[in-house]
Every structure is written in C-alpha cells, then in structure tokens.
Scaffold this motif. Structure first.
Motif, PDB file in Angstrom:
ATOM      1  N   UNK A   1       0.770  -1.285   0.049  1.00  0.00           N
ATOM      2  CA  UNK A   1       0.116  -0.077   0.020  1.00  0.00           C
ATOM      3  C   UNK A   1       0.779   1.201   0.053  1.00  0.00           C
ATOM      4  N   UNK A   2       2.223   1.108  -0.103  1.00  0.00           N
ATOM      5  CA  UNK A   2       3.227   2.252   0.059  1.00  0.00           C
ATOM      6  C   UNK A   2       3.549   2.424  -1.634  1.00  0.00           C
ATOM      7  N   UNK A   3       3.061   1.967  -2.406  1.00  0.00           N
ATOM      8  CA  UNK A   3       3.638   2.007  -4.015  1.00  0.00           C
ATOM      9  C   UNK A   3       3.774   3.379  -4.391  1.00  0.00           C
ATOM     10  N   UNK A   4       2.851   4.316  -3.897  1.00  0.00           N
ATOM     11  CA  UNK A   4       2.664   5.571  -4.218  1.00  0.00           C
ATOM     12  C   UNK A   4       3.804   6.328  -3.784  1.00  0.00           C
ATOM     13  N   UNK A   5       3.981   5.903  -2.420  1.00  0.00           N
ATOM     14  CA  UNK A   5       5.322   6.724  -1.561  1.00  0.00           C
ATOM     15  C   UNK A   5       6.521   6.092  -2.297  1.00  0.00           C
ATOM     16  N   UNK A   6       6.917   5.324  -2.523  1.00  0.00           N
ATOM     17  CA  UNK A   6       8.146   4.808  -3.007  1.00  0.00           C
ATOM     18  C   UNK A   6       8.367   5.042  -4.531  1.00  0.00           C
ATOM     19  N   UNK A   7       7.230   5.239  -5.237  1.00  0.00           N
ATOM     20  CA  UNK A   7       7.382   5.449  -6.977  1.00  0.00           C
ATOM     21  C   UNK A   7       8.149   6.594  -7.358  1.00  0.00           C
ATOM     22  N   UNK A   8       8.025   7.701  -6.715  1.00  0.00           N
ATOM     23  CA  UNK A   8       8.675   9.302  -6.843  1.00  0.00           C
ATOM     24  C   UNK A   8      10.023   8.762  -6.840  1.00  0.00           C
ATOM     25  N   UNK A   9      10.681   8.230  -5.929  1.00  0.00           N
ATOM     26  CA  UNK A   9      12.078   8.146  -5.547  1.00  0.00           C
ATOM     27  C   UNK A   9      12.689   7.227  -6.636  1.00  0.00           C
ATOM     28  N   UNK A  10      12.086   6.137  -6.786  1.00  0.00           N
ATOM     29  CA  UNK A  10      12.448   5.124  -7.907  1.00  0.00           C
ATOM     30  C   UNK A  10      12.604   6.068  -9.234  1.00  0.00           C
ATOM     31  N   UNK A  11      11.569   6.758  -9.659  1.00  0.00           N
ATOM     32  CA  UNK A  11      11.717   7.589 -10.948  1.00  0.00           C
ATOM     33  C   UNK A  11      13.087   8.789 -10.705  1.00  0.00           C
ATOM     34  N   UNK A  12      13.208   9.136  -9.589  1.00  0.00           N
ATOM     35  CA  UNK A  12      14.020  10.284  -9.321  1.00  0.00           C
ATOM     36  C   UNK A  12      15.512   9.534  -9.432  1.00  0.00           C
ATOM     37  N   UNK A  13      15.500   8.218  -8.913  1.00  0.00           N
ATOM     38  CA  UNK A  13      16.746   7.496  -8.832  1.00  0.00           C
ATOM     39  C   UNK A  13      17.079   6.977 -10.289  1.00  0.00           C
ATOM     40  N   UNK A  14      16.162   6.525 -11.237  1.00  0.00           N
ATOM     41  CA  UNK A  14      16.279   6.160 -12.505  1.00  0.00           C
ATOM     42  C   UNK A  14      16.860   7.186 -13.443  1.00  0.00           C
ATOM     43  N   UNK A  15      16.120   8.176 -13.340  1.00  0.00           N
ATOM     44  CA  UNK A  15      16.458   9.526 -14.177  1.00  0.00           C
ATOM     45  C   UNK A  15      17.882   9.977 -13.848  1.00  0.00           C
ATOM     46  N   UNK A  16      18.326   9.990 -12.607  1.00  0.00           N
ATOM     47  CA  UNK A  16      19.519  10.536 -12.471  1.00  0.00           C
ATOM     48  C   UNK A  16      20.708   9.380 -12.843  1.00  0.00           C
ATOM     49  N   UNK A  17      20.521   8.240 -12.537  1.00  0.00           N
ATOM     50  CA  UNK A  17      21.462   7.139 -13.049  1.00  0.00           C
ATOM     51  C   UNK A  17      21.583   7.004 -14.519  1.00  0.00           C
ATOM     52  N   UNK A  18      20.237   6.781 -15.107  1.00  0.00           N
ATOM     53  CA  UNK A  18      20.455   6.456 -16.476  1.00  0.00           C
ATOM     54  C   UNK A  18      20.125   7.926 -17.452  1.00  0.00           C
ATOM     55  N   UNK A  19      19.873   8.843 -16.947  1.00  0.00           N
ATOM     56  CA  UNK A  19      19.827  10.049 -17.603  1.00  0.00           C
ATOM     57  C   UNK A  19      18.654  10.366 -18.686  1.00  0.00           C
ATOM     58  N   UNK A  20      17.552   9.352 -18.531  1.00  0.00           N
ATOM     59  CA  UNK A  20      16.354   9.678 -19.211  1.00  0.00           C
ATOM     60  C   UNK A  20      15.281   9.119 -17.960  1.00  0.00           C
ATOM     61  N   UNK A  21      13.993   9.635 -18.184  1.00  0.00           N
ATOM     62  CA  UNK A  21      12.910   9.240 -17.375  1.00  0.00           C
ATOM     63  C   UNK A  21      12.395   8.024 -17.703  1.00  0.00           C
TER      64      UNK A  21
END
Length: 281
Positions: free
Chosen positions: A148-168
């Motif tokens: 039930x915390x998927x909406x909490x973790x998702x923004x952090x996952x998106x931020x990490x991916x974008x920072x690491x890979x260079x695209x969203x």
C-alpha cells in the motif's frame, strides 16, 4: 544433434542446458538467471529470445536478447556469432550490458552498425560480499516497503532512474512497464526504504535473485539528505535482509567514477571481484 558450431534460438526443452551455463558464473549471471528461472525459455514469458552457441553439440554460451542485450559466458567465437545475428536483426534493445570483456568485444562489432551510443560506461566494478557488515550497523529504520506504499516509493524510484540513466522511465509508454517492475519488487518483498514523514530518504532494491546469488540495485539517497552517511547503514540493513532471506552471495555493480559510493560499499563489506560494462542507447 548439433555437431559443429551453431547459433540458435533456444527452445523450452533446452532449459536444463541453459541453466547449467548460467550456473557457471552465478554472480555475474544473476540478472539473466533470475529471469530464466521464473519464465523459462519461452520468448513471450521471458521478454526476449535466448540465443545459444553450440560447439560440438554442447551448449557453451548464451546471449539474452530483450530490452537488454546480455552476453553470458560468451567465448570470442560466440560473441562474433551473437554480433552477426544482432546486426542482421537490427537493434531492439535499450542497452547492452554484461561482463566488461565480452560486452566490449560485442560492442566493437556492433558499433559500426548501431552506433553511436548515447553513453558508454566501460568499467563498472562488480562488488560482492557473503557476510553481514562488521563495521557498519544496519539502519533500524530501513524496512520493507508495503504494497500500500507504492505511491510513496514510486517518486524516489523515478528520481533514481532518471539520475542514473539520464532519461525518465516514464517516457515512451508513460511508465507502465517501469511501474509494473517496481510493483513486482514491492510485492516480492525486495524493495526497501527509510521513510520519514511520508518522504523516502533512502531506498534500494534486491533486483535479481536466484538461490545462488542476488543483486542489489537502485541505491538512492534523497539529495537533501546526502552527506549525512545514510547510505552505509542503509546498505548494511538491505544486505542483512538479502543474506538472511534471499541468497548466500550479494552483489552489485557501480560506476567507476562514483568513488564515494565505491568507498561506502567497501566499508559495508563489499569487495571488487570484476567489472561490468554498459552501452546505453
């Protein structure tokens, strides 16, 4: 019976032989092995084809061809065969990733046809540990993410991916595949974070997991909290979960220029045992 060298798309009946190849290097092959153990060799379930290189009727090397192109225990002769098939098929992957030597060789053959790459990370140290940290105490606030915390973790996952890979990861299909993958890891109990007042300040996942080895990925600290030494106790906590619940060997790979992360992982107990390479498109 294949009596000479030959490349073919593996069929479900060749699963046992494919797993035997993957088990030769369980740490380096954890990503592909985890997929095969869950999905078998059917391309629809696997999310791609598994190419096999046979020598004298024996399966010697593999190459996973899906969203990533991943050489597995690939000999120089097999690399040439895989490159030829990939070139004729055309690029369908978003990256080539795998052990640095074979991946560099594969890319050298494909670059004239597929290049230029968006980014090449030629040396990404592969780090391994088999024991909990003896120097860093686990962060007691790092815990498994609930469904039930998927909406909490998702923004952090998106931020990490974008920072690491260079695209969203939300580009293209609107992030449906990425969100499904995050939900899969949360549902499997392999997503971890420290959350304060509804805000994720540290997170990591156990991305690939087999009975022999697992791989930590997606390590991220909220930029506002960096420099406070949160990653080391956070990683020590995830490592404890991984060793206790998932596999006897825990690995990760990291960009060679990220000296701070490499030092932090060493303090937690990881040792460099090899290197990966990634070619990003």
């Amino acid at each position: 019976m294949l009596t000479t060298t030959a490349l073919k798309v593996l069929e479900p009946g060749e699963l046992e032989a494919a797993l035997a190849v993957l088990d030769r290097e369980p740490v380096a092959n954890a990503f592909v092995a985890a997929r095969v153990q869950v999905a078998g060799l059917d391309p629809w379930r696997l999310g791609g084809e598994m190419w096999g290189w046979y020598v004298g009727g024996r399966l010697e090397s593999l190459c996973y061809s899906g969203a990533n192109l991943v050489p597995v225990c690939a000999t120089p002769e097999a690399i040439r065969g895989f490159a030829d098939r990939a070139r004729r098929q055309g690029r369908r992957c978003s990256s080539i990733v795998g052990p640095a030597g074979p991946t560099a060789e594969l890319w050298s053959l494909l670059e004239p046809h597929w290049g230029p790459a968006r980014e090449i990370r030629a040396h990404q140290p592969l780090m391994v540990t088999r024991a909990p940290s003896t120097e860093v105490a686990p962060d007691p606030y790092v815990r498994r993410i609930r469904k039930d915390e998927l909406d909490v973790i998702m923004p952090a996952c998106v931020a990490m991916f974008t920072e690491e890979v260079g695209i969203s990861p939300l580009a293209g299909d609107g992030g449906l595949l990425y969100q499904a993958r995050v939900a899969e890891l949360v549902g499997a109990g392999r997503s971890f974070a420290r959350i304060e007042d509804g805000r994720v300040i540290f997170k990591a996942e156990i991305g690939a997991a087999t009975p022999l080895a697992c791989q930590i990925q997606g390590v991220w600290v909220d930029p506002a909290y960096r420099g406070r030494r949160l990653s080391e106790p956070g990683m020590a906590a995830v490592l404890r979960y991984a060793l206790h619940d998932v596999a006897p060997v825990v690995s990760l790979y990291v960009n060679d220029y990220n000296t701070a992360a490499r030092a932090a992982y060493r303090r937690v107990g990881f040792e460099e045992v090899g290197a990966f390479m990634s070619v990003l498109f």
